[in-house]
Design an enzyme around this catalytic site. Structure first.
Site, mmCIF file in Angstrom:
data_model
loop_
_atom_site.group_PDB
_atom_site.id
_atom_site.type_symbol
_atom_site.label_atom_id
_atom_site.label_comp_id
_atom_site.label_asym_id
_atom_site.label_seq_id
_atom_site.Cartn_x
_atom_site.Cartn_y
_atom_site.Cartn_z
ATOM 1 N N HIS A 148 0.839 -1.191 0.000
ATOM 2 C CA HIS A 148 0.000 0.000 0.000
ATOM 3 C C HIS A 148 0.876 1.242 0.000
ATOM 4 C CE1 HIS A 148 -0.225 0.501 4.714
ATOM 5 N NE2 HIS A 148 0.991 0.268 4.305
ATOM 6 N N HIS A 175 3.375 -5.389 3.550
ATOM 7 C CA HIS A 175 3.265 -5.976 4.884
ATOM 8 C C HIS A 175 2.738 -7.406 4.779
ATOM 9 C CE1 HIS A 175 3.822 -2.152 6.997
ATOM 10 N NE2 HIS A 175 2.969 -1.611 6.161
ATOM 11 N N ASP A 213 -5.052 -10.693 -0.884
ATOM 12 C CA ASP A 213 -3.715 -11.285 -0.844
ATOM 13 C C ASP A 213 -2.923 -10.977 -2.114
ATOM 14 O OD1 ASP A 213 -1.705 -12.765 0.433
ATOM 15 O OD2 ASP A 213 -2.256 -14.586 -0.644
ATOM 16 N N HIS A 214 -1.665 -10.556 -1.929
ATOM 17 C CA HIS A 214 -0.743 -10.240 -3.021
ATOM 18 C C HIS A 214 -1.334 -9.178 -3.963
ATOM 19 C CE1 HIS A 214 1.322 -13.764 -1.478
ATOM 20 N NE2 HIS A 214 2.377 -13.402 -2.177
#
Length: 288
Positions: A148, A175, A213-214
């Site tokens: 992000h 993260h 996710d990812h």
């Protein structure tokens, strides 16, 4: 002066989710692999919270005495046992994590000033009971990895750096997010469940883990095109995504905790959803 103290204990035990009045197909459909004979086991970790006044020696209770009570009433009886057979409570109602927390309260409360029982079945699943009739809490822990950037599009780069520091750098950073989803509900008298665990996990996976996710949250998740993906805002969005899917399992979403790093986390509670009229007059409520 009042103080809460906590005592940790542990025991290893096995159990099986199986109702003899149901057919094999019904048990498998409801409990999945947990219905397999002769059962499966866990290393349970128990936390007992107690409230009391500090005495002249600076203690609420003598922890050596507390240790002996927990050993006598719980761990000496449950350690290396088959839970379905060891206590009558687990014959009437299956020894799910949430029902076990309720039973442990009943067993210990005559002897200790308990305020909370927390029972970990494993590090990614635990239950809490606080003495409220048959209402219990169940927490599922999971994770996803995402990148992000913290920046308001209406501000210049320098202005964003002043607010968000390194997190405003244009290519973002990532993260390994840890997510804890806590639901609450009434313990069902026969199955011992507040909701179907597999359905809860499926809701979390389908609505959060798989979509997030990812990803680069700012670009891949439409909500964050205009909302800065801080840990706080991500937690709020996850809460809103899960509110209805969790309700469909029969439980109520209680809390979402998002751990961005060992030093940074955010948690939000699930209150009643804002009405359509309130959102129309105050659009900012839609994201609260």
């Amino acid at each position: 002066m009042e103080c809460v103290i906590n005592r940790r204990a542990q025991f290893s035990a096995s159990h099986r989710y199986w109702l003899p009045e149901w057919s094999e197909a019904e048990n498998q459909a409801k409990f999945g692999p947990c219905s397999r004979a002769p059962g499966h086991g866990h290393n349970y970790v128990l936390y007992v919270s107690m409230l009391g006044e500090l005495d002249e020696y600076g203690m609420v209770l003598n922890l050596s005495d507390v240790k002996q009570v927990i050993k006598r009433e719980v761990t000496s009886q449950l350690d290396f046992s088959y839970l379905n057979d060891v206590w009558p409570e687990f014959q009437a109602t299956l020894p799910t994590t949430e029902h076990m927390a309720w039973v442990l309260w009943q067993r210990l409360s005559p002897h200790l000033p308990i305020t909370q029982i927390q029972l970990f079945e494993h590090p990614e699943l635990w239950a809490d009971y606080t003495g409220n009739d048959m209402e219990a809490y169940l927490t599922i822990s999971t994770h996803f990895s995402a990148a992000h950037r913290l920046a308001l599009p209406t501000l210049s780069y320098d202005e964003n750096v002043e607010i968000y520091g390194k997190c405003a750098r244009p290519h973002g950073h990532g993260h390994n997010y840890h997510l804890e989803v806590t639901v609450k509900g009434e313990i069902e008298p026969r199955t011992g469940m507040i909701a179907d665990l597999a359905e809860l996990q499926k809701a979390i996976d389908e609505h959060v883990v798989e979509p997030f996710d990812h990803t680069f949250l700012n670009k891949d998740i439409p909500y964050f095109e205009k909302v800065v993906p801080t840990a706080e805002n991500i937690a709020v969005h996850i809460r809103d995504l899960l509110r209805e899917p969790i309700a469909q399992t029969g439980a109520q979403l209680h809390k979402v905790k998002l751990i961005e790093s060992p030093n940074n986390s955010a948690e939000v509670y699930c209150t009643a959803a804002p009405t359509a009229e309130a959102v129309a007059t105050r659009p900012e409520l839609a994201a609260v």
